[in-house]
Design a protein around this motif. Structure first.
Motif, PDB file in Angstrom:
ATOM      1  N   LYS A 221      49.675  38.075  61.322  1.00  0.00           N
ATOM      2  CA  LYS A 221      49.823  36.901  60.589  1.00  0.00           C
ATOM      3  C   LYS A 221      51.574  37.284  60.533  1.00  0.00           C
ATOM      4  CE  LYS A 221      47.570  37.252  56.283  1.00  0.00           C
ATOM      5  NZ  LYS A 221      46.007  36.194  56.208  1.00  0.00           N
ATOM      6  N   ILE A 222      51.906  35.053  59.282  1.00  0.00           N
ATOM      7  CA  ILE A 222      53.331  35.269  59.396  1.00  0.00           C
ATOM      8  C   ILE A 222      53.463  35.391  57.873  1.00  0.00           C
ATOM      9  CG2 ILE A 222      55.223  33.894  60.159  1.00  0.00           C
ATOM     10  CD1 ILE A 222      53.570  32.811  62.051  1.00  0.00           C
ATOM     11  N   ILE A 223      54.549  36.244  57.634  1.00  0.00           N
ATOM     12  CA  ILE A 223      54.435  36.466  55.774  1.00  0.00           C
ATOM     13  C   ILE A 223      55.586  36.299  55.854  1.00  0.00           C
ATOM     14  CG2 ILE A 223      53.723  38.530  54.257  1.00  0.00           C
ATOM     15  CD1 ILE A 223      52.188  39.666  56.074  1.00  0.00           C
ATOM     16  N   SER A 224      56.140  35.726  54.874  1.00  0.00           N
ATOM     17  CA  SER A 224      57.790  35.795  54.134  1.00  0.00           C
ATOM     18  C   SER A 224      57.821  36.741  53.352  1.00  0.00           C
ATOM     19  CB  SER A 224      57.505  34.983  52.392  1.00  0.00           C
ATOM     20  OG  SER A 224      58.903  34.989  52.109  1.00  0.00           O
ATOM     21  N   LEU A 225      59.235  37.467  53.879  1.00  0.00           N
ATOM     22  CA  LEU A 225      59.934  38.378  53.813  1.00  0.00           C
ATOM     23  C   LEU A 225      59.773  38.838  51.813  1.00  0.00           C
ATOM     24  CD1 LEU A 225      62.825  39.160  56.652  1.00  0.00           C
ATOM     25  CD2 LEU A 225      60.736  40.229  55.934  1.00  0.00           C
ATOM     26  N   LYS A 226      59.826  38.398  51.549  1.00  0.00           N
ATOM     27  CA  LYS A 226      59.748  37.744  49.590  1.00  0.00           C
ATOM     28  C   LYS A 226      58.574  38.057  49.328  1.00  0.00           C
ATOM     29  CE  LYS A 226      63.686  34.197  48.554  1.00  0.00           C
ATOM     30  NZ  LYS A 226      63.281  32.738  47.510  1.00  0.00           N
ATOM     31  N   GLU A 227      57.146  38.579  49.866  1.00  0.00           N
ATOM     32  CA  GLU A 227      55.736  38.180  49.328  1.00  0.00           C
ATOM     33  C   GLU A 227      55.979  40.565  49.810  1.00  0.00           C
ATOM     34  OE1 GLU A 227      52.830  35.781  50.205  1.00  0.00           O
ATOM     35  OE2 GLU A 227      54.139  34.729  51.100  1.00  0.00           O
ATOM     36  N   ILE A 228      56.638  40.460  50.161  1.00  0.00           N
ATOM     37  CA  ILE A 228      56.260  41.719  51.048  1.00  0.00           C
ATOM     38  C   ILE A 228      57.070  42.872  49.241  1.00  0.00           C
ATOM     39  CG2 ILE A 228      56.415  43.452  53.222  1.00  0.00           C
ATOM     40  CD1 ILE A 228      56.379  40.952  54.724  1.00  0.00           C
ATOM     41  N   SER A 229      56.021  43.426  49.559  1.00  0.00           N
ATOM     42  CA  SER A 229      56.146  44.839  48.012  1.00  0.00           C
ATOM     43  C   SER A 229      56.572  46.158  49.028  1.00  0.00           C
ATOM     44  CB  SER A 229      54.925  45.031  47.345  1.00  0.00           C
ATOM     45  OG  SER A 229      54.261  45.870  47.691  1.00  0.00           O
ATOM     46  N   HIS A 230      55.543  46.603  50.193  1.00  0.00           N
ATOM     47  CA  HIS A 230      56.150  47.766  50.833  1.00  0.00           C
ATOM     48  C   HIS A 230      55.419  47.551  52.098  1.00  0.00           C
ATOM     49  CE1 HIS A 230      52.549  48.879  48.241  1.00  0.00           C
ATOM     50  NE2 HIS A 230      53.005  49.811  49.107  1.00  0.00           N
ATOM     51  N   TYR A 231      55.658  48.707  53.222  1.00  0.00           N
ATOM     52  CA  TYR A 231      54.956  49.229  54.471  1.00  0.00           C
ATOM     53  C   TYR A 231      54.494  50.382  54.477  1.00  0.00           C
ATOM     54  CZ  TYR A 231      57.454  45.315  56.347  1.00  0.00           C
ATOM     55  OH  TYR A 231      57.698  43.787  56.699  1.00  0.00           O
TER      56      TYR A 231
ATOM     57  N   LEU B 292      63.217  45.480  60.170  1.00  0.00           N
ATOM     58  CA  LEU B 292      64.100  45.132  58.882  1.00  0.00           C
ATOM     59  C   LEU B 292      65.512  45.177  58.592  1.00  0.00           C
ATOM     60  CD1 LEU B 292      60.685  46.625  56.948  1.00  0.00           C
ATOM     61  CD2 LEU B 292      61.037  44.009  57.226  1.00  0.00           C
ATOM     62  N   ARG B 293      65.312  45.775  59.112  1.00  0.00           N
ATOM     63  CA  ARG B 293      67.497  46.226  59.488  1.00  0.00           C
ATOM     64  C   ARG B 293      68.034  44.424  58.624  1.00  0.00           C
ATOM     65  NH1 ARG B 293      68.617  50.551  60.556  1.00  0.00           N
ATOM     66  NH2 ARG B 293      67.274  50.725  62.585  1.00  0.00           N
ATOM     67  N   GLY B 294      69.162  44.869  57.195  1.00  0.00           N
ATOM     68  CA  GLY B 294      69.836  44.034  57.298  1.00  0.00           C
ATOM     69  C   GLY B 294      68.792  43.360  56.623  1.00  0.00           C
ATOM     70  N   LYS B 295      68.153  43.655  55.829  1.00  0.00           N
ATOM     71  CA  LYS B 295      67.118  42.675  54.741  1.00  0.00           C
ATOM     72  C   LYS B 295      66.443  43.133  53.599  1.00  0.00           C
ATOM     73  CE  LYS B 295      65.505  40.306  59.004  1.00  0.00           C
ATOM     74  NZ  LYS B 295      63.908  39.894  60.436  1.00  0.00           N
ATOM     75  N   ASP B 296      67.266  43.708  52.981  1.00  0.00           N
ATOM     76  CA  ASP B 296      67.043  44.954  52.166  1.00  0.00           C
ATOM     77  C   ASP B 296      65.532  45.336  51.338  1.00  0.00           C
ATOM     78  OD1 ASP B 296      69.478  43.732  50.378  1.00  0.00           O
ATOM     79  OD2 ASP B 296      68.233  42.163  50.549  1.00  0.00           O
ATOM     80  N   PHE B 297      65.156  46.179  52.841  1.00  0.00           N
ATOM     81  CA  PHE B 297      64.752  47.399  52.437  1.00  0.00           C
ATOM     82  C   PHE B 297      65.079  48.389  53.010  1.00  0.00           C
ATOM     83  CE2 PHE B 297      61.926  43.002  53.514  1.00  0.00           C
ATOM     84  CZ  PHE B 297      60.627  43.591  53.054  1.00  0.00           C
TER      85      PHE B 297
ATOM     86  N   VAL C  78      59.863  50.048  51.556  1.00  0.00           N
ATOM     87  CA  VAL C  78      59.924  49.693  49.891  1.00  0.00           C
ATOM     88  C   VAL C  78      60.928  48.324  50.144  1.00  0.00           C
ATOM     89  CG1 VAL C  78      60.114  49.494  47.982  1.00  0.00           C
ATOM     90  CG2 VAL C  78      58.700  50.962  48.816  1.00  0.00           C
ATOM     91  N   ASN C  79      60.435  47.028  49.860  1.00  0.00           N
ATOM     92  CA  ASN C  79      61.730  46.202  49.199  1.00  0.00           C
ATOM     93  C   ASN C  79      62.362  46.219  48.531  1.00  0.00           C
ATOM     94  OD1 ASN C  79      62.602  43.479  48.642  1.00  0.00           O
ATOM     95  ND2 ASN C  79      60.498  42.426  49.655  1.00  0.00           N
ATOM     96  N   LEU C  80      64.059  46.237  48.076  1.00  0.00           N
ATOM     97  CA  LEU C  80      64.695  46.644  46.981  1.00  0.00           C
ATOM     98  C   LEU C  80      64.338  46.180  46.177  1.00  0.00           C
ATOM     99  CD1 LEU C  80      67.531  46.947  48.588  1.00  0.00           C
ATOM    100  CD2 LEU C  80      66.641  48.681  47.342  1.00  0.00           C
ATOM    101  N   GLN C  81      63.771  44.715  46.448  1.00  0.00           N
ATOM    102  CA  GLN C  81      63.422  43.609  44.846  1.00  0.00           C
ATOM    103  C   GLN C  81      62.335  44.075  44.297  1.00  0.00           C
ATOM    104  OE1 GLN C  81      63.759  39.160  46.756  1.00  0.00           O
ATOM    105  NE2 GLN C  81      61.585  39.410  47.100  1.00  0.00           N
ATOM    106  N   TYR C  82      61.860  44.703  44.484  1.00  0.00           N
ATOM    107  CA  TYR C  82      60.318  44.970  43.873  1.00  0.00           C
ATOM    108  C   TYR C  82      60.492  46.701  43.380  1.00  0.00           C
ATOM    109  CZ  TYR C  82      57.416  41.037  46.343  1.00  0.00           C
ATOM    110  OH  TYR C  82      56.962  40.056  46.524  1.00  0.00           O
TER     111      TYR C  82
END
Length: 244
Positions: free
Chosen positions: A144-154, A184-189, A198-202
């Motif tokens: 699966k290829i997913i945009s990081l913007k779409e990911i809320s959390h793992y 995910l380092r450096g990518k706002d998680f 968790v994605n910080l923007q969510y």
């Protein structure tokens, strides 16, 4: 080719910004496809089946029944990841716009040509780099290829990572949480718990020993992670606000 949508209910504004966009693109030798819309409703309808079509959206805030903020919220719900630039004659709505993660907020009567070019080029740069902002996860023969913007959390359970993205969608695969953190380092998680990232923007708000996401989900925050999560979130907010 950079696909740009311009949405404003004033024909003179549409003409003005269409000219600015075309002139700036030509000056910097950027190949664009520009489409215009005169209401938020028409833009949402057009993108209902193809939310990923535009790379950049110039969006007026003060429009008829469906204003620009609510238009952008509907587009984000559809899965639109375009770079949004708000156009307006008032600064009153700047804080309301944060929920849809715009890259800038231009005042119609006060934006100099140089400033317009800077914002335009930044949007083009961000959209061009969007391919680098993808997350690839593999499970056996499937991936699966997913945009990081779409990911809320793992979350992870016994070595199985579940990535939560889009409209309540999930994908499971094998990986350690430590490996995932490195990826995910450096990518706002941020890791909030021994079993969650968790994605910080969510993050919508902090609760006792948890964070509530904009998706409505409540994610636990471990005692040892609490200060780090709050600091990371505040740093993220300061950085985003500094761009306005």
């Amino acid at each position: 080719m950079v696909t740009i949508f311009l949405c404003d209910d004033n024909s003179e504004t549409v003409e003005k910004y269409s000219t600015l966009i075309k002139r700036t693109a030509e000056k910097h030798q950027i190949d664009i496809a520009l489409s215009v819309f005169y209401s938020g409703e028409s833009l949402v309808f057009h993108m209902s089946d193809t939310p990923d079509l535009p790379d950049i959206i110039y969006l007026d805030i003060l429009m008829g029944k469906l204003n620009g903020i609510n238009t952008a919220k509907q587009l984000r719900k559809l899965g639109c990841n375009a770079e949004i630039i708000f156009l307006t004659s008032s600064e009153d709505y700047v804080f309301d716009s944060f929920d849809v993660f715009p890259i800038h907020y231009l005042l119609k009567e006060e934006t100099a040509q140089e400033k317009f070019e800077q914002v335009f080029l930044r949007a083009v740069h961000l959209s061009a780099g969007e391919e680098a902002k993808k997350f690839v996860c593999k499970s056996g023969a499937s991936h699966k290829i997913i945009s990081l913007k779409e990911i809320s959390h793992y979350d992870i359970n016994r070595g199985v990572v579940t990535v939560h993205y889009g409209k309540n969608e999930k994908f499971e695969y094998w990986m350690t949480l430590a490996e995932l953190e490195d990826q995910l380092r450096g990518k706002d998680f941020i890791r909030t718990h021994r079993s969650y990232i968790v994605n910080l923007q969510y993050i919508a708000k902090f609760a006792r020993r948890s964070v509530v996401l904009k998706t409505g989900e409540s994610i636990p925050v471990g005692v040892t992670y609490e200060d780090k999560v709050k600091t990371a979130f505040m740093d993220y907010i300061v950085r985003i606000n500094a761009e306005f």
